[in-house]
Design a protein around this motif. Structure first.
Motif: not given
Length: 308
Positions: A165-168, A140-143, A268-274
């Protein structure tokens, strides 16, 4: 009879064998799935060596089928199962192994596979991606906070870097020198593993690290813990609970829900996780697949493709 890859007793690779087993029957709350793909994870060979996971009860029955995560098509429903039908494409955590033509899944930790998600990618999500997701959420880290991830080049590590990285978050990833390009491609600052790690991390993150997500354990965990001012921000999926507790941290708290599987599938479907499936083996080469992960040099995820 359906084929499976098993271990016949606790020990090393000498305990492994291919076997023909009766098709399993789903109990209450379970699904029988015709396996399309199975993910390969370090926990698989650790269980062969005698590891007992939290919640394990009773003695293991041999032969025991390898594997903790699969994707496939529903063949049969156990009593009390709702929300699924025969023919549904699904992925989830296995009840008793997944390197096989058929596997049992617990309905509560099984999700519907989106049409745009391949069976191979889906099979990597219940263990590696879900563990990564649970851990990053737990911290639960801040951006803009800095997260140190050890073992950043493996299946869980690669997913954790991308999710963080998606969580900033800014990510410093510890991995072997051979995995430098891979770790950097994920969006992390690479730090080579080995002696002198704390000094290299301080050079890469001169303002310090705000949290550590450990996937290695041992000396690496102890050195990483020493970089933290707040040990409550130390979590590990690579060390025993007692070991990480002695350092002031805690184990990754696994949610083990279908909702988490849905969340990582959406990434994954949204391209944010490979998922980075870098190795694929047929079932009759399951021994090679497991060996490639056990030797510690595999990049990303290894998958056993059971059927097309």
């Amino acid at each position: 009879m359906p084929k499976a890859y098993v271990f016949t007793r606790y020990g090393g690779p000498e305990t492994e064998a291919f076997a023909e087993l009766d098709r399993p029957s789903p109990g209450p709350g379970q699904l029988l799935v015709a396996v399309r793909a199975a993910g390969v994870n370090p926990v698989d060979w650790k269980l062969r060596g005698g590891l007992r996971r939290p919640g394990d009860t009773g003695e293991r029955v041999f032969p025991a089928v390898f594997g903790s995560e699969v994707s496939g098509v529903v063949e049969q429903l156990g009593d009390g199962v709702t929300g699924f039908a025969v023919g549904d494409e699904v992925f989830g955590n296995t009840v008793a192994g997944g390197y096989a033509e058929y596997a049992l899944l617990a309905a509560e930790v099984t999700a519907h596979k989106p049409a745009r998600l391949s069976f191979a990618d889906a099979a990597t999500l219940p263990v590696a991606a879900a563990t990564a997701y649970d851990g990053v959420r737990q911290l639960d880290l801040p951006a803009c906070a800095t997260l140190l991830i050890t073992g950043a080049g493996g299946g869980v590590g690669a997913a954790a870097v991308q999710i963080a990285r998606n969580f900033g978050l800014r990510v410093v990833g510890v991995a072997s020198a051979a995995k430098k390009d891979f770790v950097e491609s994920l969006g992390a600052v690479h730090v080579p593993a080995g002696p002198g790690l704390p000094e290299r991390v301080r050079a890469a993150a001169p303002d310090g690290v705000d949290a550590v997500y450990d996937l290695v354990g041992g000396a690496v965990l102890a050195e990483a813990a020493g970089l933290l001012a707040d040990r409550t921000k130390l979590i590990s999926a690579g060390a025993a609970p007692r070991t990480v507790a002695e350092l002031g941290g805690s184990r990754v708290a696994r949610a083990r829900t279908a909702a988490v599987l849905d969340a990582v599938a959406d990434l994954v479907v949204g391209g944010r996780l490979n998922p980075y499936v870098t190795q694929r083996f047929p079932l009759d080469r399951a021994d090679e697949a497991l060996c490639s992960v056990e030797d510690g040099h595999a990049l990303g995820k290894t998958v056993i493709e059971v059927a097309e």
